[in-house]
Design an enzyme around this catalytic site. Structure first.
Site, PDB file in Angstrom:
ATOM      1  N   VAL A  22     -42.567   0.445 -31.367  1.00  0.00           N
ATOM      2  CA  VAL A  22     -43.541   1.345 -30.733  1.00  0.00           C
ATOM      3  C   VAL A  22     -43.562   1.092 -29.219  1.00  0.00           C
ATOM      4  O   VAL A  22     -43.552   2.029 -28.401  1.00  0.00           O
ATOM      5  CB  VAL A  22     -44.949   1.159 -31.351  1.00  0.00           C
ATOM      6  CG1 VAL A  22     -45.961   2.030 -30.635  1.00  0.00           C
ATOM      7  CG2 VAL A  22     -44.931   1.464 -32.846  1.00  0.00           C
ATOM      8  N   CYS A  23     -43.582  -0.183 -28.848  1.00  0.00           N
ATOM      9  CA  CYS A  23     -43.609  -0.537 -27.422  1.00  0.00           C
ATOM     10  C   CYS A  23     -42.378   0.008 -26.705  1.00  0.00           C
ATOM     11  O   CYS A  23     -42.451   0.439 -25.548  1.00  0.00           O
ATOM     12  CB  CYS A  23     -43.672  -2.049 -27.249  1.00  0.00           C
ATOM     13  SG  CYS A  23     -45.060  -2.828 -28.078  1.00  0.00           S
ATOM     14  N   THR A  24     -41.235  -0.001 -27.380  1.00  0.00           N
ATOM     15  CA  THR A  24     -40.005   0.516 -26.773  1.00  0.00           C
ATOM     16  C   THR A  24     -40.186   1.990 -26.396  1.00  0.00           C
ATOM     17  O   THR A  24     -39.815   2.425 -25.302  1.00  0.00           O
ATOM     18  CB  THR A  24     -38.823   0.346 -27.757  1.00  0.00           C
ATOM     19  OG1 THR A  24     -38.687  -1.047 -28.040  1.00  0.00           O
ATOM     20  CG2 THR A  24     -37.524   0.889 -27.196  1.00  0.00           C
TER      21      THR A  24
ATOM     22  N   LEU B  85     -42.842   2.277 -23.314  1.00  0.00           N
ATOM     23  CA  LEU B  85     -42.348   1.967 -21.969  1.00  0.00           C
ATOM     24  C   LEU B  85     -41.304   2.992 -21.529  1.00  0.00           C
ATOM     25  O   LEU B  85     -41.223   3.354 -20.356  1.00  0.00           O
ATOM     26  CB  LEU B  85     -41.823   0.528 -21.883  1.00  0.00           C
ATOM     27  CG  LEU B  85     -42.957  -0.457 -21.539  1.00  0.00           C
ATOM     28  CD1 LEU B  85     -43.854  -0.739 -22.720  1.00  0.00           C
ATOM     29  CD2 LEU B  85     -42.442  -1.733 -20.934  1.00  0.00           C
TER      30      LEU B  85
END
Ligand code: BEZ
Length: 211
Positions: free
Chosen positions: A44-46, A49
């Site tokens: 999810v973070c990928t 960002l």
């Protein structure tokens, strides 16, 4: 204690992917978005960002600097950025803070022990040029944020800073806005010459004044 709207966002020095920074010097009197994510090399973070990087021109248009943060190292951030660039078809173009000792996370209350004892949650702080906290959001690890919503809030914050208006539910830049209750209906034409509608005595709208 958690930061409240109107509080001064505290300054800090930190290691980042663009070198050591002093937060206040870095934001340099501009608007800022400071946001945390739970961990590098997570799916999810990928996407988050990557999306932020894709929206760089939109943040620039709003005179807004973005900084991301997690408790991982600069080396991890650099390795992960290669994956973000590859998989999200972009170029990460903003600093990622390496908050290994959790100093900034604690200053901004980004660790919520009932969610995780060690990782930062998905916190968002929008900070004005006066360094005041203008918006806080907290999302769980399982829910990626909507970065169009963050841009939309910045539009509303910047508009309502300059004009005595408020923005209605689901408002988007360019749509009609609400005249604040402090303005008497008889005073609206002088302040908002584009016209107004009185839907109820307490609900008056006018075309967006800066469009
Ligand atoms: C993610 O970014 O994909 C993620 C991070 C922590 C927990 C769950 C998902």
């Amino acid at each position: 204690m958690s930061l409240k709207l109107g509080d001064i966002a505290p300054n800090f020095q930190a290691k980042t992917t663009i070198g050591d920074i002093d937060f206040y010097e870095y934001i340099d009197g501009k608007w800022a978005v400071l946001y945390s994510h739970p961990s590098d090399y997570t799916p999810v973070c990928t996407t988050e960002l990557g999306r932020t990087a894709q929206l760089k021109s939109e943040f620039d248009k709003r005179n807004t600097k973005v900084l991301a943060l997690s408790v991982d190292s600069v080396e991890d951030h650099h390795g992960w950025v290669k994956d973000i660039n590859e998989t999200q078809n972009t170029e990460v173009n903003f600093p990622i803070i390496a908050d290994e000792d959790r100093r900034v996370a604690e200053l901004y209350d980004m660790i919520h022990p009932n969610a995780s004892a060690t990782a930062t949650v998905r916190s968002v702080f929008v900070i004005g040029p006066d360094k005041k906290v203008r918006l806080t959001l907290t999302y769980p690890a399982s829910t990626g944020r909507n970065f169009n919503e963050i841009l939309r809030v910045i539009d509303s914050l910047q508009l309502t800073e300059d004009y005595q208006v408020a923005t209605p539910a689901d408002w988007e830049d360019g749509q009609d806005v609400i005249v604040v209750p402090a303005i008497k209906t008889e005073d609206i034409p002088a302040k908002f010459p584009k016209g107004h509608k009185e839907i109820k005595p307490y609900l008056r709208t006018t075309p967006q004044p800066n469009r």
